[in-house]
Design a protein around this motif. Sequence first.
Motif, mmCIF file in Angstrom:
data_model
loop_
_atom_site.group_PDB
_atom_site.id
_atom_site.type_symbol
_atom_site.label_atom_id
_atom_site.label_comp_id
_atom_site.label_asym_id
_atom_site.label_seq_id
_atom_site.Cartn_x
_atom_site.Cartn_y
_atom_site.Cartn_z
ATOM 1 N N LYS A 63 0.577 -1.290 -0.386
ATOM 2 C CA LYS A 63 -0.431 0.367 -0.088
ATOM 3 C C LYS A 63 0.467 0.768 -0.166
ATOM 4 O O LYS A 63 0.696 2.650 -0.567
ATOM 5 C CB LYS A 63 -0.831 -0.655 1.078
ATOM 6 N N LYS A 64 2.446 1.185 0.833
ATOM 7 C CA LYS A 64 3.243 2.224 1.155
ATOM 8 C C LYS A 64 3.045 2.977 -0.506
ATOM 9 O O LYS A 64 3.128 4.307 -0.960
ATOM 10 C CB LYS A 64 3.589 2.029 2.221
ATOM 11 N N TRP A 65 3.826 1.781 -1.110
ATOM 12 C CA TRP A 65 4.167 2.245 -2.591
ATOM 13 C C TRP A 65 3.753 2.443 -3.436
ATOM 14 O O TRP A 65 3.971 2.811 -4.262
ATOM 15 C CB TRP A 65 4.995 0.893 -2.764
ATOM 16 N N VAL A 71 0.494 9.061 -6.386
ATOM 17 C CA VAL A 71 0.571 10.663 -5.704
ATOM 18 C C VAL A 71 2.308 11.186 -6.894
ATOM 19 O O VAL A 71 1.406 11.903 -7.675
ATOM 20 C CB VAL A 71 1.505 10.929 -4.358
ATOM 21 N N ALA A 72 3.128 10.015 -7.058
ATOM 22 C CA ALA A 72 3.791 10.770 -8.053
ATOM 23 C C ALA A 72 3.277 10.877 -9.714
ATOM 24 O O ALA A 72 4.004 11.736 -10.214
ATOM 25 C CB ALA A 72 5.261 9.425 -8.047
ATOM 26 N N GLY A 73 2.364 9.794 -9.576
ATOM 27 C CA GLY A 73 1.444 10.120 -11.492
ATOM 28 C C GLY A 73 0.647 10.923 -11.613
ATOM 29 O O GLY A 73 0.781 11.630 -12.393
ATOM 30 N N VAL A 74 -0.023 11.526 -10.510
ATOM 31 C CA VAL A 74 -0.296 12.774 -10.289
ATOM 32 C C VAL A 74 -0.041 13.500 -10.821
ATOM 33 O O VAL A 74 -0.403 14.630 -11.358
ATOM 34 C CB VAL A 74 -1.557 12.931 -9.211
ATOM 35 N N ILE A 75 1.073 13.288 -10.139
ATOM 36 C CA ILE A 75 1.516 15.060 -9.901
ATOM 37 C C ILE A 75 2.422 15.270 -11.877
ATOM 38 O O ILE A 75 2.256 16.801 -12.257
ATOM 39 C CB ILE A 75 3.333 15.397 -8.848
ATOM 40 N N ASN A 170 -0.387 -7.024 -9.437
ATOM 41 C CA ASN A 170 -0.984 -6.977 -10.404
ATOM 42 C C ASN A 170 -1.055 -5.489 -11.151
ATOM 43 O O ASN A 170 -1.490 -5.149 -10.154
ATOM 44 C CB ASN A 170 -2.685 -7.481 -10.193
ATOM 45 N N PRO A 171 -0.242 -5.390 -12.375
ATOM 46 C CA PRO A 171 -1.090 -4.584 -13.370
ATOM 47 C C PRO A 171 -2.061 -3.671 -12.909
ATOM 48 O O PRO A 171 -1.979 -2.297 -12.657
ATOM 49 C CB PRO A 171 -0.467 -4.704 -14.350
ATOM 50 N N LEU A 172 -2.748 -4.518 -12.612
ATOM 51 C CA LEU A 172 -4.408 -2.919 -12.569
ATOM 52 C C LEU A 172 -4.326 -2.410 -11.227
ATOM 53 O O LEU A 172 -4.934 -1.384 -11.655
ATOM 54 C CB LEU A 172 -5.695 -4.582 -12.628
ATOM 55 N N VAL A 173 -3.932 -3.507 -10.018
ATOM 56 C CA VAL A 173 -4.266 -2.644 -9.277
ATOM 57 C C VAL A 173 -2.953 -1.241 -8.944
ATOM 58 O O VAL A 173 -3.238 -0.455 -8.438
ATOM 59 C CB VAL A 173 -3.357 -3.458 -7.828
ATOM 60 N N ILE A 174 -2.016 -1.313 -9.587
ATOM 61 C CA ILE A 174 -1.379 -0.027 -9.732
ATOM 62 C C ILE A 174 -1.917 0.657 -10.289
ATOM 63 O O ILE A 174 -1.403 2.104 -9.869
ATOM 64 C CB ILE A 174 0.282 -0.576 -10.898
#
Length: 282
Positions: A63-65, A71-75, A170-174
């Motif tokens: 969950k942390k990563w 957050v990094a993606g949104v920024i 799973n890539p979908l979760v990321i």
Amino acid sequence: MNSSKAIFYMIFSVIAFALMNAVVKYLNDFSAYQIVFFRSIGTLLFTIPLILKHQIPILGNNKKWLLIRGVAGVISLTCFFQSLNYLTLGTAVSLRYTSPIFASIFAFFFLKEKIKPMQWLLFLVAFIGVLTIKGFGGNINSIGFILAILSAIFLGVIFVLIRKIGDSENPLVIINYFMVMAFVFGGVMSVNQWKSPNFIEWLLLLSLGVFGYVGQLYLTKAFQTHETNVIAPLKYLEVVFMIMIGAFWFGEIYNLWTLLGILLIMFSLIYNVYLKRKKVNI
């Protein structure tokens, strides 16, 4: 490690992202926040049903990563779309996709991935090629420049985070973490800047999520399959695809400097992959 499969994933990903960027350029009357919002909706229409269908734990294991990656993606995404208010699309895309350089540097320090001196040189050549494509001889807006570079830095962080998470998720979760956070952030921030789309604009805005989903899914698969410093430089291909789309769709004309930039990028990419594959074969 299957490098051929990872390379295919990455190329498929950059084609999807190039098409998404072309649609963003066409929709330049909408705010960056509204585009982020619609970008997330289209993708969530894929990820949530698939996660539920396959009974995948929606909160994941790391969950942390996953939150940090979100957050990094949104920024990164918001900075990139905002940079388009100050820069031409080609310039913004070229600056943003210096991200493989940042990704390789971060991977070198935090993941201890080895990079040969020749690869550092090739990254430099590719970077010079990106700059050559659009050039910095004109007036480059400082705010737009900073936003595009910030987007590139955080995109580089994303590459390394996905690699660190590896196949434990799973890539979908990321992707879902990223898109839920983008949905909330984009929705809240676009309230005071909302522009009502017509029917065609609705379709185009929702298509951003489709292209983004495909691009993100195969980007994630690529980094889960092979080393960051091999896969990350392939993101430069998106600049090449954007030039092709610009020429055929928007009627943009590119000079010999642009062709030289493409040549430098392609040389760097092909030779870098050759060096890594040669090492594996040995």
